[in-house]
Each structure stands twice: as C-alpha cells, then as structure tokens.
Design a protein around this motif. Structure first.
Motif, short mmCIF file in Angstrom:
data_model
loop_
_atom_site.label_atom_id
_atom_site.label_comp_id
_atom_site.label_asym_id
_atom_site.label_seq_id
_atom_site.Cartn_x
_atom_site.Cartn_y
_atom_site.Cartn_z
N PHE A 219 -10.26 -2.44 -7.30
CA PHE A 219 -9.31 -1.43 -6.88
C PHE A 219 -8.82 -0.61 -8.06
O PHE A 219 -8.72 0.62 -8.00
CB PHE A 219 -8.12 -2.08 -6.17
CG PHE A 219 -7.31 -1.13 -5.35
CD1 PHE A 219 -7.58 -0.96 -4.01
CD2 PHE A 219 -6.29 -0.38 -5.92
CE1 PHE A 219 -6.86 -0.06 -3.23
CE2 PHE A 219 -5.56 0.52 -5.16
CZ PHE A 219 -5.85 0.68 -3.81
N ILE B 97 1.95 1.73 -3.47
CA ILE B 97 0.83 2.20 -4.28
C ILE B 97 0.54 3.67 -4.00
O ILE B 97 -0.04 4.37 -4.81
CB ILE B 97 -0.41 1.33 -3.99
CG1 ILE B 97 -0.24 -0.05 -4.60
CG2 ILE B 97 -1.67 1.97 -4.49
CD1 ILE B 97 -1.34 -0.99 -4.23
N GLY B 98 0.96 4.13 -2.84
CA GLY B 98 0.71 5.53 -2.48
C GLY B 98 -0.68 5.75 -1.94
O GLY B 98 -1.34 6.74 -2.25
N LEU B 99 -1.14 4.83 -1.13
CA LEU B 99 -2.45 5.01 -0.51
C LEU B 99 -2.36 6.12 0.53
O LEU B 99 -1.42 6.16 1.32
CB LEU B 99 -2.88 3.70 0.16
CG LEU B 99 -4.37 3.60 0.44
CD1 LEU B 99 -5.08 3.11 -0.80
CD2 LEU B 99 -4.64 2.70 1.61
N LEU C 268 -9.75 0.53 -0.28
CA LEU C 268 -8.90 -0.54 0.25
C LEU C 268 -9.74 -1.57 1.00
O LEU C 268 -9.59 -2.78 0.80
CB LEU C 268 -7.85 0.07 1.19
CG LEU C 268 -7.10 -0.94 2.07
CD1 LEU C 268 -6.22 -1.82 1.21
CD2 LEU C 268 -6.28 -0.23 3.13
N GLU D 270 -10.02 6.60 -0.68
CA GLU D 270 -9.13 5.51 -1.02
C GLU D 270 -9.17 4.44 0.07
O GLU D 270 -8.98 3.26 -0.20
CB GLU D 270 -7.70 6.02 -1.18
CG GLU D 270 -7.54 6.89 -2.41
CD GLU D 270 -6.72 6.20 -3.48
OE1 GLU D 270 -5.52 6.04 -3.29
OE2 GLU D 270 -7.30 5.81 -4.50
N LEU E 262 0.84 -1.21 0.00
CA LEU E 262 0.00 0.00 0.00
C LEU E 262 0.87 1.25 0.00
O LEU E 262 0.53 2.25 -0.64
CB LEU E 262 -0.93 0.00 1.21
CG LEU E 262 -1.94 -1.14 1.23
CD1 LEU E 262 -2.74 -1.13 2.52
CD2 LEU E 262 -2.87 -1.06 0.03
N ARG F 46 -9.26 3.17 -9.05
CA ARG F 46 -8.09 4.04 -9.15
C ARG F 46 -8.17 4.93 -10.39
O ARG F 46 -7.68 6.05 -10.39
CB ARG F 46 -6.82 3.19 -9.23
CG ARG F 46 -6.21 2.97 -7.88
CD ARG F 46 -5.11 3.98 -7.66
NE ARG F 46 -4.88 4.19 -6.25
CZ ARG F 46 -3.70 4.52 -5.72
NH1 ARG F 46 -2.67 4.66 -6.48
NH2 ARG F 46 -3.59 4.75 -4.45
N PHE G 108 1.90 8.33 -0.39
CA PHE G 108 0.92 9.30 -0.88
C PHE G 108 1.45 10.71 -0.81
O PHE G 108 1.32 11.49 -1.76
CB PHE G 108 -0.38 9.18 -0.09
CG PHE G 108 -1.36 10.27 -0.40
CD1 PHE G 108 -2.03 10.29 -1.61
CD2 PHE G 108 -1.61 11.28 0.51
CE1 PHE G 108 -2.93 11.29 -1.91
CE2 PHE G 108 -2.51 12.29 0.21
CZ PHE G 108 -3.16 12.29 -1.00
#
Lengths: 505, 644
Positions: free
Chosen positions: B169, A387-389, B146, B142, A384, B173, A395
C-alpha cells in the motif's frame, strides 16, 4: 409557523434548557442516572432535528447571514445579541449537534460516576459550541468561544484519566494565553471601528499595520485551538486523559473552532495581514503535516496516535484557509467536516476497546479481528477515511486543498502531499498491530464484538463518511456562494499575486 | 444499461458476499460472486462487439461527483476500444480466478470474505478502466490498491503477510503521490481533468513552459513524468517494484488475478489511455523506455536465482511489464496492449498452475523441496509447459506474437533508446526462457526433494481448478494468433479507432513490420538458448548451479538479494522515518516545546510561588497565575494603543 421561530436561539439554548431540567432531577442514584441519560438523549436528538431543519430551509444562493436574530443587549456599548448562519458556519452547527448526540449515546454505559453532572456538562458544551458558530457579535462570540472551555475542562478534569490534572493545566495554559490576546484585539477593534457587530467588522477596513497586530493576536488564540505546530503539545495529552466522548468533541468540534475563527475573523477582516502572513501559515502547516505524521508513526498509545494524526490533518485545513482559491477554501471546509467525523469516529473506535480492556497501549492488543470482525470492518473504513482513500470523505477535502494550493504554490502542495503517504503509513501500521495478527494475549480472548448500541453509534458516522466521499455535492453546495463572496468581497484575490517566495505555477 | 451493469455487477456480488456472508454461507457467497462476474463477462463481450463495430467513444454519465469553482468531476463510464479490451480481459480472467478460487480456498475458514474481496477488486478495476476523467481513474486506482492490500494480507495471522500488505500500500502510495500531482498539474494546464477536453487541446499546449524553482520546464513533460511515477508504482517498475515480490504472501488466486493479469497492468493502461498527451513529450517517452527496458532486464536477472516458485513468476511479471513500458516508450502502444492481453492469459495460467503445484505439495512454495512430480500431476505439468512456451515467446504461442512485435518495434524506432530497449529485451528474453525452464525442471523433474509425507499427498487438483486452467491455456495458445491482425497488424487503425493517438513521425508500429530477418528470429534463437542452458544446468549437470553460485558468489548474492533494493530502502527511508519520528517526539515535543512552553512556565510559576511562600498544588493556582499575567499584558497593551 416554524418559519417564525427563532431557530438559532432554539438550537443554541435547547441543550441548556435540557441541562437545567437534568439538574432538577431528584431521587435515588439509579433513577437520577437513568433520567439524566434519557433527558440528555432526548434534548440532543431534538437539537439535532432542529439543526436539520436549518439545513433544509437554508438558501444556497445567497452569502448573507440567514435565520438572523438581533436584539439589543447592552445598549450603552452597542452590543447586541446577534445570531445568524451562512454557508461557512451552517454545517458546523450540524456537526456539533450530530456529534453531541452520538457522544451522549456512546457514553451510555461508559460513564457511571456522576452521570448527572456529565450529561449537564455535555449539554452546556453543546450550547456553547453551537452558539459560537452562530454568534454575529463579538461579545456573545467571545463568551461562547471561552465558554466552551469550561465544560471541556470539567469533562477532562473529572472524568479523565490519571494524569488529567497535568493535561487540563496544559490545555488551559495554552488556550488561555491565546484568549487573553484575542480579547485585547477585540477591544482594539471595538475602539477603532466603533462596533462589535461581526458583519459590520467584516466590511470595515483596518489600517494595514494594525491589521498585522490584530491578526497576530487572533492567531495566538486560533492557532492554539487548531492546533498548529508548535502550539500543539497540549492536544495529545488532553486527548489521552479525556474520556472517549470528550475526545470526540475535542477532535470533532473544538479543533474546528480555531479554523472557523480564522475564516470568520482573520481572512475577511484582515485580508492584507492574512496574505502577508500566508508564508508563515504555509511553513507552520507544512511542518505540522510532516512532523506530526512522523511522530504519529512512533506512538505507542492509540489515542496519542490519532491525536497526532489530527494535527497533521488540520495542517491541510490551515493551508486551505489561507489559500485564496475557491477549491482550497471549500476543501478546507470540507476537510474540517470530514476530519470531525472521521477523527471522532476513530476516537470512538479506541473507546470501544478501551471500555473492554482499560488500556490504550497498542502493544496490549493484536488479532482483534478474530473476536471482533464487525469492529475490524468499522475501524477499517474509518482508517481509510483518515488515509483519504477516494470514495471516502477524507479524499475530497485533501484533494481540493491540494488542488487549490497547487495553483498558488506547487512547492507547498508537494510538501503537503507527502502527508498522504505518511498518513497511510501510520494508520495502516496502527491498524495491523491492533486488528491483525494472531490473537495470542489471554486477556483478549473473551472480548465481545460491537453491541447493538455501539453499532447504532457507528452506523450514521459510517454512512456519512461514505456519502461525503461519493456524493459530496450536497455539502459543497452549501459552501459555494459564501466562499466565492468571501473571495470577492475582501479583495483576498489580489493576494494571489502577492504570496511571495514560494510562488510557482 | 448493459454498460452500467457490466461495471456494477461485481460490486453487487462483493457487497452481497461481504455483508450477508454469514447468511449466504460459503457456497452461497461463491455462487453469487461468481455468477455476477460471469454475467459481467458476458455483458463485456457485448460491449466489446458494440464498441469495436461502432468505433465511437461512448460515455455514460452517472452522477455529479465534485464541483468546486471551475473544477467539475462527474462519475461517468467511458467506453472505447481500449476500455472494451481491458473490460473483456479483466472480467474473463476474474471469472476464471473466481471459479479456481472455489477449489483452491476450499479449506479456508473465511471463504465469503475472500470471494467478496475478489469481486470488490474487480469492481474497482472496472471503474479504473471505464473512467472518463483522471480523478475517477484515481478512484479505481486507489481502490484496486486497497483490494490488493486486503488480499495480500488476507491471511492476517501471518506477520509477513501484514508487513507485505502495508508495504504494497505504501509503495503504491508513493507512486500515487506522483499521480496526484500529475492530476493537479493537468488541471492547471488544461483547466479540466476530463479526458475529452485534455485530449482535444493537448496539441495546443505542447509548447507550454513553466518556471519552477528557477528552471524552465516543459509542462506536458512534467505531467507525463508525474503520471508515470504513478504507473511505476502500480506496475512495479524498477525503483517502485519492491512490493510486488512480497505481495506473493497473498493466496495464489490473488497473485494470478491482481499481481499478474490485471492490476499491475493498470499503469500500462493508464499511460496508453493518456497517449494523446504522452505523444507530445519525447522526453517522457524516452524515460519510459529506459525505465521499462531496465526493469525488463533487472527483474529477469533476479528471477534466475530465486527459489520460491511464486517469486520467480512475480519477477517474471515485473520483467514482462517492463517490455510493455518500453513498447510504449517507442510509441508502440498497440504492441504494449497486445502483450498486456496475451500476458494476462499466460501469466494467470502460470500462477494458477503454480497454485495447483502448491496445492498438491501441501502448501510448499520452495522449489528446492520439489521435484519428481511429473507423473503425479500431469495436467498441471502440461499447463506449465504451455504457459512457459507462451511466456518465452516460442513460435505460435501467444507470447511469440506479442513479444516479438514489441522487440521489432523497439528496433524499428531506430533511436538510441529504441536500440537500448531492444538489446535489453533480447537479454531479458534469453533469461526468461532460462528461468521458465529452470522453474519447470526444478518443480517437476529429477529426484524429489520433498519429504515422504508431502509426497504421499501429492494429487492432481479437482476439476473446479483444472477447468479454469484449461480455458486459460486456450487463451495462452490462441490469443496471440487471433488478436494479431486487429491489435498490431493491418487492421490496427480501424480496430483502435480514437482510443490511441500516435502523432506523425512516431512510426515504430509501421516500421516494426519491416525489420531485418535477424531481428525477427533473434528472440526465438535466444529463447532456445535459454532453454538449452537451463536443461544443461538443471537436468544434465545438476551440480553445476551450486558450483557457479559459489564461484561467482558476489554476483549470486547480489541477485539473490534482489540487487539490495529492500536493504537500501530500509536504510534510507524506513529506519530514518522511525528514528526521526522518535526524535521529534521526545526531543521536539517533549524536551523543546514542552520544556520551554508549558512545563517551563509551570516550573517558573512554581518557583515564583515558592518565593511568595504560597505553594499550592493543582491547576487552579496556575490558572490564576496565568490570569494575572494576562491582565498585566492587557493593561500594558491598552496603554500602548492609546499612546499609539
């Protein structure tokens, strides 16, 4: 008093001293191995603590170099041993000491051959990395910058995989070509400005045409390190062959050296050339983001996949560095830190299963969550982060870079942002193939979940990733003054209006 | 304190169950998460009372989040009527689903994980609706994505569940990419991403233009459309809807909570939240209306032929979300939110009832293998009736109030797009009634098509599952009647306060109360028509559907394959991405870059070395060679510089 201590020299050379001590160990193999590990751990822990002291004593309100030490070294040439850190370099010193400590811990059982030499190599590597981030004179900088390669080359060449010779060769060929050009550029700078002091060079104005040549020479060296497309092909091979801890340092710190170089040299010393070449950087970075992401999607080797993801993430960094806005630069710096932690952690994650099964083929795994729930959780959080959540470190960096570059060119921001979608695709695809599914392969039945030592390695990384995502302030505060001064001093701001072709809102 | 606790209690529950799941045990995890949500629900009701009474916006700042240059983002909770409504709905449905899940997941080996995910989701949803700025909203946005990913893929042994989770997801996105760019553009225009400054100066910037790629763009429209792309992903509007039907791979409580009642409505919430901005972009509103109306129609057509009970309801959700969006498109935000609220109850009811059916049928979801179970699960049967009556807008059930006001508003907006929406909505209403009773008849009536083993096990769900159903049924019965005056009737101005902005001239809400009689009765009439048609097809002449399907095979296949969206996307995006990736890897990196670069140099140096007769293997030689090359270049360079 601790205030009077030469803290930077201490943090730089303490590992080297530790390495020297390790070299003196005598006795039977078991004893040597044990002592080498213990001394390495002790040294790197102390180094890390000293670097924390640096952070705690750092003055956020000035852009000047701090903890400065300067001694005459080669008087005839005006070369000095000159060390100091500012808001740009401070946290990279911490990143290096932090990751080295974790690397030594993670190699505890993974490395069984030539333990002594291995620990020495890592400690020497630490000295070189830290010294590189602290050096304020061209000569020590160059020595540290190139010096990093030597232990890294050994780590890959001695403790690496089967194709390590090819990988090491490729690694060297690329980096060396760049370095030679950089050395030439440094000589030219010395002849022109009559000084090797980095702060002085930052104030010196080079003629515009010379700037371009110098910029290109430095670019050759830094772009390889980052690595920028199309100079990136050494990275996947080097990662695949490097031992786990080698990959961690490679992704975590070595890739940052190129980006740091851009920030320390190219942007402040050659501002005109930097804005002149910005479209080139944008183009190469956007290609890197999309190209590397697509290639990552089809990888069959876990390490290669993470390596290509690094190339894509570093694309964000180079875009940020050459975008003269506060958010973009701070975003780039933050992304460098974040990527150092996240990709380092991802390589450690690969290492965990590699240690157990001795393969990195994605297809050799599947359904690990059944046997290793804790590992699945840890791997998920770093996925995550990659992914840059929002809520993870990834992020903040990506968002700030995009926000910064959007003010200069919305088109570049648009293309770069597609990396966010592709990043989710390849990481989740990787994760589901390794972790989810039925546990069918007989070889995986006996796998053990994370050991206490492994948890000890992952826990700090995990906390940092989440902390940086939820309360990034304490990291961003370090950058503010240095970055705004960089923007003001070196008239990069005027470049805002000069980025041709791609400019929009 | 109440305010903060209401939002963070679910996080506490999630972390407790997630981290200490093993120590707490199944029952402990169930209790701690459910109680946390219950308290959060009670607190939400207090918040609701507070906020509606005071009608002022209340903000609770927590912590500075991001500060860079002029950008400042603060973790802060914002409470106004819009938040309070969502807060109550979300915590209410979430609590009921938690309770239901205790029964439904009874046999599952990883109950703590499941309960933890559910609470985790609830926390992110609450962060989303209490956000005080766009970035925090994005965090929740987001985050729910998740949680949705984790819950769709909850049964991770199934490849189909994993694929569905990834698809959800990634499609989201793509929407989020639009959302993110919308946030960036907002920052450029307003210099802030906090709601208050944006809303305060929206009118000032209503006339701003920007040039991009040589074209002049109305910048507020650009922002609104980008944000709407995000909303389309989250709320499964046509084009970005493909993930929602697949998301049914998740356990049924998940479908009820996330993919019906709460998360998928986040898009509607977000656009309503940004109403002060959207109001200044007629173009964006028109686009929203068209997309919403098209989705309402499209999803309803697909729902008419699906045979998986959950997929029918999923497409129904998609369609109902379309209603909400075209209501927004004609500036009837209040009607959209009213429908959001009633829909949360009756759709959660339908999903959980479907779960009860699936539970009774030993996991069977295909309606072709159901039937003949009316007398065996009578309570569930009644629940499906109530849900269907509410869904198809039969008088005095909740959907009647909310759907009719949407259609009336669309008609009353008296624009072309309003009329388009109205007629699409009427057509969808007809199909809604049809597929609802088709579902009801196929599932419960006629001769059974299940095998004996399954039939032997058919049993009514335990009380822990039925009680939530009953409570939701009450909501499905009464929420429309209770909420009407406040949400969309006479008191709407005072009820909503500053939470919703509608500019002068956008008077669909007012006009909706003065439409011709035929507009008022039309939804009812087509609804009855739909019910009668499905009665005819599935009870009176059961052979007819098969006959129709073979006669109109093309149409049938087109609907059955969901308008071929998945096939199209696979051909356009998924396969090319992998093909290009492979091409770049082998061709780009392998042949081209390495071929010309290091490998080429190596080959050259080897050839060179051979000529010299000093063939050496290994890297040391190459290193040396490179050094020589370097030194040569070096000397040349120096000479050049001296000349220069």
């Amino acid at each position: 008093m601790i205030t009077d201590w030469p803290l930077l020299s201490l943090v730089t050379f303490l590992p080297l001293a530790g390495a020297a001590v390790i070299l003196t160990i005598r006795g039977d193999d078991a004893l040597i191995n044990r002592n080498a590990r213990n001394i390495a751990l002790l040294t790197s822990t102390m180094t890390f603590i000293i670097s924390l002291v640096l952070w705690s004593r750092f003055n956020f309100d000035t852009a000047d170099f701090q903890f400065v030490e300067q001694r005459v070294w080669l008087p005839g040439l005006g070369v000095t041993y000159h060390m100091g850190v500012d808001g740009i370099s401070l946290l990279f010193v911490l990143l290096s000491t932090f990751l080295t400590l974790l690397c030594i811990l993670s190699s505890w059982h993974a490395v069984t051959t030539r333990v002594k030499e291995y620990m020495v190599a890592f400690l020497v590597l630490e000295t070189m990395m830290v010294g590189m981030f602290c050096a304020l004179n061209l000569v020590p900088f160059y020595i540290f910058f190139e010096g990093v390669l030597l232990p890294m080359f050994m780590i890959i060449g001695v403790w690496g995989g089967t194709r390590r010779v090819y990988a090491a060769f490729k690694f060297f060929l690329y980096t060396l070509t760049g370095s030679v050009l950089m050395l030439l550029a440094m000589l030219v700078m010395y002849f022109t400005a009559q000084t090797t002091e980095i702060p002085a060079l930052m104030r010196f104005t080079f003629p515009e045409e010379m700037q371009r040549w110098l910029w290109l020479a430095f670019f050759a060296s830094f772009a390889v390190k980052v690595p920028m497309w199309p100079l990136h092909t050494w990275l996947p091979d080097a990662h695949v062959e490097a031992p786990t801890a080698g990959s961690v340092i490679l992704a975590g710190v070595l890739l940052k050296m190129g980006a740091y170089g851009f920030l320390r040299f190219s942007v402040p010393m050659f501002p005109d050339a930097s804005s002149y070449f910005t479209p080139l950087i944008y183009a190469l970075s956007v290609i890197a983001v999309i190209y590397a992401s697509l290639v990552a999607l089809v990888q069959e080797d876990m390490k290669k996949l993470v390596a290509y993801s690094s190339i894509a993430h570093m694309g964000f960094v180079t875009i940020g560095i050459f975008t003269p806005t506060q958010q973009a630069l701070e975003g780039a710096l933050f992304q460098m830190l974040s990527h150092g932690i996240v990709s380092g952690a991802l390589f450690l994650c690969v290492g965990v299963v590699y240690e157990r099964r001795h393969t990195r083929e994605i297809s050799a795994y599947g359904g690990l969550v059944h046997r290793m729930p804790m590992y699945a959780l840890v791997f998920m959080i770093f996925t995550l982060g990659s992914i840059g959540l929002p809520g993870t470190s990834g992020f903040i960096g990506e968002f700030l870079v995009l926000l910064g570059v959007f003010q200069v060119s919305s088109l570049v921001a648009l293309f770069t942002a597609t990396g966010v979608v592709l990043g989710a695709a390849y990481m989740l695809y990787l994760y589901s193939r390794v972790i989810f599914g039925k546990l069918e392969k007989p070889a995986l039945q006996g796998l053990l979940d994370l050991s206490k030592r492994e948890i000890l390695v992952f826990a700090p990384l995990l906390l940092v990733v989440l902390f940086m995502g939820i309360y990034p302030k304490i990291f961003l505060d370090v950058f503010h003054t240095s970055v705004s001064t960089l923007l003001e001093n070196h008239k990069v701001i005027h470049a805002l209006s000069e980025v041709p072709a791609l400019a929009a809102p | 304190m109440t305010y903060v606790a209401a939002v963070f209690l679910p996080l506490f529950g999630a972390l407790s169950a997630g981290v200490f799941g093993r120590q707490l045990g199944d029952r402990g995890a169930e209790i701690i998460t459910t109680i946390s949500i219950l308290i959060s629900f009670i607190l939400s009701l207090l918040v609701f009372r507070d906020v509606v009474q005071s009608s002022a916006v209340q903000t609770v700042p927590l912590l500075l989040w991001i500060q860079s240059g002029t950008l400042e983002v603060v973790w802060a909770l914002r409470f106004d009527t819009l938040t309070a409504v969502m807060l109550s709905v979300v915590t209410c449905v979430s609590f009921l689903v938690h309770v239901y899940a205790i029964g439904y997941m009874h046999h599952d080996p990883s109950i703590p994980r499941f309960m933890s995910y559910l609470s985790f989701f609830t926390f992110f949803m609450l962060m989303l609706i209490t956000a005080d700025n766009l970035v925090q909203l994005f965090f929740g946005w987001e985050g729910v994505g998740l949680a949705s990913y984790l819950l769709i893929g909850f049964w991770y042994d199934r490849p189909s569940a994993n694929a569905a989770a990834i698809k959800a997801f990634i499609v989201n996105r793509i929407g989020d990419l639009g959302f993110m760019l919308g946030i960036l553009t907002t920052f450029i225009l307003f210099g802030s991403i906090c709601f208050d400054p944006i809303f305060a100066t929206a009118a000032v910037h209503a006339g701003d233009y920007v040039t991009f790629l040589g074209v002049e763009w109305h910048i507020v429209t650009v922002i609104c459309l980008l944000l709407f792309i995000g909303a389309m992903g989250k709320s499964a509007q046509i084009g970005l809807h493909t993930w929602l039907p697949d998301a049914m791979e998740g356990p049924t409580p998940v479908s009820a909570l996330i993919h019906a009642a709460t998360m998928v409505t986040a898009g509607v919430f977000m656009v309503a939240r940004m109403s002060p901005l959207f109001e200044y972009s007629p173009t964006a509103l028109t686009v929203i209306a068209i997309v919403g109306a098209s989705t309402a129609f499209f999803a309803a057509t697909v729902a008419c032929v699906q045979s998986d009970i959950k997929r029918v309801i999923a497409y129904s959700t998609c369609s109902q979300l379309g209603y909400m969006f075209f209501a927004i498109g004609v500036s009837a935000y209040q009607a959209a939110l009213f429908h959001l609220m009633t829909h949360a109850f009756f759709k959660a009811l339908l999903f959980l009832s479907a779960g009860s059916v699936i539970h009774a049928m030993s996991g069977e979801q295909n309606m072709n293998r159901m039937g003949g179970i009316v007398s065996r699960i009578r309570v569930t049967y009644v629940m499906v009736w109530i849900g269907s009556l509410a869904l198809s807008g039969m008088p005095f059930f909740s959907g009647y109030y909310s759907k009719d006001i949407i259609l009336e508003a669309a008609f009353a907006s008296s624009s072309t797009v309003g009329h388009f929406s109205f007629w699409m909505g009427i057509a969808a209403a007809f199909m809604t009634a049809f597929y609802s009773w088709r579902l009801l008849f196929m599932t419960f009536h006629g001769q059974t098509r299940a095998d004996e083993k399954v039939m032997a096990h058919v049993h009514e769900a335990p009380a822990v599952m039925l009680i939530p159903l009953l409570l939701l049924a009450i909501g499905a019965l009464l929420s429309g009647w209770i909420g009407y005056e406040s949400f969309v009737g006479q008191h709407r101005e005072s009820f909503w306060g500053q939470a919703i902005t509608v500019i002068a001239g956008h008077n669909a809400m007012t006009a909706a109360h003065h439409v011709p009689l035929w507009v008022q009765v039309a939804p009812f009439v087509v609804g009855i028509g739909g019910i009668l048609l499905s009665y005819l097809l599935y009870i009176r002449v059961p052979g007819l559907p098969g006959l129709l399907a073979s006669v109109f095979n093309r149409v049938y296949q087109f609907l059955l394959k969901k308008w071929y969206f998945d096939e199209l996307y696979n051909a356009l995006f998924v396969r090319p991405a992998f093909a290009i990736g492979n091409g770049l890897w082998k061709g780009g990196d392998g042949a081209l870059i390495d071929g010309i670069g290091p490998d080429g140099v190596a080959a050259m140096s080897r050839a060179f070395a051979q000529r010299l007769g000093h063939l050496q293997s290994g890297y040391v030689y190459h290193y040396a060679f490179a050094m020589i090359v370097g030194v040569t270049v070096f000397v040349t360079w120096i000479t050049l510089f001296h000349l220069w």
